[in-house]
Design an enzyme around this catalytic site. Structure first.
Site, PDB file in Angstrom:
ATOM      1  CB  THR B 137      -2.254 -14.500  -8.242  1.00  0.00           C
ATOM      2  OG1 THR B 137      -1.743 -13.442  -9.402  1.00  0.00           O
ATOM      3  CG2 THR B 137      -1.141 -15.910  -8.684  1.00  0.00           C
ATOM      4  N   GLY B 176      -2.093  -8.142  -2.381  1.00  0.00           N
ATOM      5  CA  GLY B 176      -1.492  -7.363  -1.163  1.00  0.00           C
ATOM      6  C   GLY B 176      -2.795  -6.887  -0.760  1.00  0.00           C
ATOM      7  CD  GLU B 420       0.491  -7.169 -11.629  1.00  0.00           C
ATOM      8  OE1 GLU B 420      -0.029  -7.066 -10.751  1.00  0.00           O
ATOM      9  OE2 GLU B 420      -0.185  -7.145 -12.706  1.00  0.00           O
TER      10      GLU B 420
END
Lengths: 192, 461
Positions: B137, B176, B420
Site C-alpha cells: 500500500t 507493519g 487487506e
C-alpha cells in the site's frame, strides 16, 4: 415463499430459499441494469460505475446466502451431543431470521416474502430470543477465553464486575502518579 | 463466583465441554489449545495486565519483547510453525505481539518465490537473522494494485533493478514492522524493462543494515505516528531513491526477468493477489472472529450480572439480559460469531484445495477463490465490527471504559474493514465475478458450484 405459518420459518429450506432467491434477484437485476445501460450506448466503465452501489449489495447478499447455507449444512452434520445440535439449530435460525428481519426491504421487494409472511418472520425471530437467552452464558463459556485473555473487568468468568472495575481503576497511573496539575494550577486557584 | 452468573450455568441445555470440542474440531484440539494458553499465560513476559495504562512507545517495546521471547518459548516448548500448537499461539497472545508482517513477508516468499529463493530467504527469516515487512500500500494507492506508483527498472548492464518511489503519493505507507523494526521488505513495484511496463511484481529489498540497523543508502523510513489502535505495531513509511537490488531479488515462482531482459511468465497475473487471498482468509479467524467472540462473552456475562430497574413491580431489579431489547441486541451477534466461525473453516478448506491446484500450475480456481475471499472478508469484517460496537453500547457507561476491554476490541476490529483491501472495493471484486458467472450461466455455460444457483434465474432480457 411457501411458508404458511411462523413455524415454517424455522425450516432451513424455507429461509435458505428466501436468501437464494434474493441474492439471485439482486445479481440478475443489476446485470440487467448494466446491460440496459451498455445497450443504450453508455460506456462499459461508466455503466459499471453507475451500478456499483447495487453491485456491492448483490455481493453482500451472495455472501450472506452462502453463510446461512453453510451454517444450516454444518448443523445437520453435528454428530456430538443432541443438545448441541438443538442449540446450534436455534442459533442458525436466529442468524437467518435476524438477516431477514433487519434487511426486510430486500426480501419484500418483489413480493417473494409478503407482508404477512414478514410478520411470521418477526414472530419466530422474537420467539427465539428467550429460548437462546437461557443458554447465553454457556454458549459464550464454550469460547473458552480465560480472564487473562479477555482482559476485561466486565467479562470475567466469576462475574465479580464491580469489585474488579474498582480494583483496576486504582492501578491506573491517573491514581498512582502525582500530577503536577495540583501544584501548578489547582493550588494557586484554591488559595487565591 | 457471583451467584447471578453461577445460576446461569446450572441450567445449560448442553455440555459446554462438548460444544467447546466441536468448536475446536475435537477434544484433542481443545487439549492442545488449552496447553498453549496455559504455557503462555503463566509466563509473565506475556502478561497484558498493564496494557490499558501504557503509552504507544511502551506498547511497541512490550510487543517486540514478547515477539523475541516467543521464539525462545517456542523452542522451549517444542512448538513449530507447522505444529498443531501454532494456530493457538496467536489467539492466546491476543494479537499483542510484534513481527506480524514478518509472517506475511515469509508467506509471500513461500508463495511467490522460486525454490532457490525460498531456500535462501526462509531459513534466514525463520531464525530471525533478518526481520521482514510487506510493503504494498502507498500513500496515494491501496487495494488497486495496478495503480501503484513504485517503479522497478531493470538495468541490463548491471543485472539489477533500480527501485524508486518517484512521487510522495508513491511512498509506501502503513506496512507493519516497517517503522522501526524491519531489515528487509517485500516491496510491490511496477516492473519496467526497456521502457515497457509489465505490471506489479514483488521484490525483496534490504532497508536497514544488519550491523547497526541504520537505514541503507537511498532508503527513508519511519513510523507513521499515532493511530486509532495497533499501538503495539510500528506501522511505517518507506521511500526509495535509486535503490539497486540484484535481479535474483524479484520473486520468480510464476514469472522471471532473464539476464537478456526477456520477461517470462507462467500463470496468470492474478497470482500476485494470491498472498493477499491467503492473508484475507487467515486474518478472518484471528483478527475478526476471535474478537467478536470475546465481545459477546464480555457483554453477555456482564448482562447477567448487571441488574437495572424492574420487570415486575415489587420484585428485585431484573438482569438486563432478561429484557427482550437486550436479548435482541446481543444474541444475534452471538449467532453471527458461530456462523462466521463455521464459514471461516469452509473458506480455509476452499483455500487449501485451491492452493493444491495452484501448486500443480492449475489456476482455474483462482478467480473464485479471489472473489470468495474478497467478499467474505468484507462482509465478515463489516458484520463483526458492527457486532462489537453493539456489544460495547449494550454495556452502557462501563462498556466505554478501557477496563471493559471492549473499546480496544472495537478500535482494533474496525481496522479490519480497511486493511487487506477496503471492503467496498472487495465487494465490487466479488460482484464482478458474480456478474461474469451470471452471464455465463445465462448462456448455459458451466459455473463454479458456489454460484450454480444463478443458473436457475431466467434472465429478463
Amino acid at each position: 415463499c411457501p411458508a404458511k405459518n411462523k413455524l415454517d420459518f424455522l425450516s432451513p429450506d424455507i429461509y435458505m430459499e428466501a436468501y437464494r432467491h434474493t441474492a439471485a434477484r439482486l445479481v440478475s437485476s443489476t446485470a440487467a441494469k448494466l446491460q440496459d445501460l451498455t445497450q443504450s450506448g453508455v460506456k462499459k466503465h461508466d455503466a459499471w460505475n453507475q451500478c456499483t452501489v447495487q453491485l456491492a449489495r448483490a455481493a453482500k447478499a451472495h455472501c450472506h446466502y452462502i453463510t446461512v447455507k453453510n451454517f444450516a449444512e454444518a448443523v445437520v452434520k453435528i454428530e456430538t451431543q443432541a443438545g448441541i445440535q438443538k442449540i446450534m439449530k436455534h442459533l442458525c435460525d436466529l442468524f437467518a431470521l435476524h438477516g431477514i428481519f433487519s434487511n426486510a426491504g430486500i426480501f419484500l421487494h418483489d413480493g417473494y416474502i409478503s407482508g404477512t409472511q414478514m410478520d411470521m418472520v418477526t414472530a419466530s425471530y422474537l420467539d427465539l430470543l428467550p429460548v437462546i437467552r437461557k443458554d447465553a452464558v454457556p454458549l459464550v463459556d464454550a469460547f473458552d477465553f480465560t480472564d487473562k485473555s479477555l482482559n476485561s473487568a466486565l467479562g470475567s468468568y466469576d462475574g465479580q464486575v464491580y469489585q474488579r472495575l474498582y480494583e483496576w481503576a486504582q492501578k491506573s497511573p491517573t491514581n498512582t502518579q502525582m500530577s503536577p496539575a495540583y501544584e501548578r494550577y489547582l493550588k494557586p486557584l484554591l488559595h487565591k | 463466583i457471583n451467584p447471578d452468573i453461577a445460576s446461569e450455568r446450572q441450567t445449560a441445555s448442553f455440555s459446554v465441554e462438548k460444544l467447546m470440542a466441536w468448536l475446536d474440531g475435537s477434544a484433542e484440539h481443545t487439549r492442545i489449545r488449552r496447553a498453549v494458553v496455559e504455557a503462555i499465560e503463566c509466563d509473565p513476559v506475556f502478561s497484558r495486565e498493564n496494557q490499558y495504562f501504557q503509552s504507544q512507545n511502551e506498547r511497541y517495546e512490550e510487543a517486540v519483547k514478547k515477539a523475541v521471547h516467543l521464539q525462545k518459548k517456542m523452542q522451549e516448548m517444542g512448538w513449530t510453525e507447522n505444529g498443531p500448537e501454532y494456530k493457538y499461539i496467536y489467539r492466546a497472545l491476543a494479537g499483542d505481539v510484534a513481527f506480524l508482517l514478518h509472517r506475511v513477508f515469509m508467506r509471500s516468499i513461500s508463495m511467490l518465490g522460486s525454490d532457490k529463493q525460498v531456500a535462501k530467504w526462509i531459513p534466514l527469516a525463520t531464525q530471525y537473522q533478518l526481520i521482514g515487512s510487506y510493503a504494498q500500500t502507498e500513500l496515494g494507492h491501496g487495494t488497486y494494485l495496478q495503480g501503484l506508483e513504485t517503479t522497478a527498472v531493470f538495468d541490463i548492464t548491471t543485472q539489477e533493478f533500480i527501485l524508486n518511489t518517484p512521487k510522495i503519493s508513491a511512498m509506501k505507507w502503513w506496512p507493519g514492522d516497517m517503522g522501526r523494526s524491519a531489515t528487509h521488505t517485500v516491496a510491490f513495484a511496477q516492473l519496467y524493462i526497456h521502457g515497457k511496463c509489465y505490471g506489479v511484481h514483488p521484490f525483496i529489498v534490504q532497508i536497514r543494515s544488519l550491523q547497526d540497523h541504520s537505514l541503507c543508502p537511498g532508503i527513508t523510513a519511519g513510523d507513521i505516528g499515532p493511530k486509532m489502535s495497533f499501538e503495539h505495531a510500528d506501522n511505517g513509511f518507506l521511500m526509495l531513491q535509486n535503490v539497486r537490488i540484484p535481479r535474483e531479488n524479484m520473486l520468480s515462482k510464476f514469472c522471471e526477468v532473464q539476464p537478456d531482459g526477456t520477461y517470462v511468465r507462467w500463470g496468470s497475473q492474478k497470482i500476485n493477489y494470491f498472498t493477499m487471498t491467503s492473508v484475507r482468509i487467515s486474518l478472518i479467524s484471528d483478527e475478526v472472529i476471535t474478537p467478536v467472540m470475546k465481545a459477546c462473552t464480555i457483554a453477555i456475562r456482564y448482562s447477567v450480572v448487571r441488574r437495572q430497574s424492574k420487570l415486575k413491580p415489587g420484585e428485585q431489579e431484573a438482569k438486563i439480559l432478561d429484557y427482550q431489547t437486550q436479548q435482541e441486541k446481543l444474541l444475534p451477534q452471538l449467532a453471527a460469531a458461530y456462523a462466521f466461525h463455521l464459514i471461516s473453516n469452509y473458506l480455509q478448506e476452499l483455500f487449501d484445495r485451491g492452493y493444491r491446484e495452484i501448486q500443480r500450475k492449475n489456476f482455474d480456481m483462482l478467480p473464485e477463490l479471489h472473489a470468495f475471499s474478497s467478499g467474505f472478508k468484507a462482509i465478515i469484517t463489516q458484520y463483526c465490527t458492527s457486532a462489537v460496537e453493539i456489544c460495547l453500547r449494550a454495556c452502557g457507561g462501563h462498556g466505554y471504559s478501557l477496563l471493559s476491554g471492549l473499546p480496544s476490541l472495537y478500535t482494533k476490529i474496525l481496522a479490519s474493514c480497511i486493511y487487506e483491501g477496503e471492503n467496498t472495493i472487495l465487494l465490487l471484486q466479488t460482484a464482478r465475478f458474480l456478474i461474469k458467472c451470471f452471464m455465463a450461466a445465462s448462456a448455459g455455460q458451466p459455473v463454479p458450484p458456489s454460484v450454480t444457483y444463478l443458473a436457475a434465474v431466467k434472465p429478463g432480457k
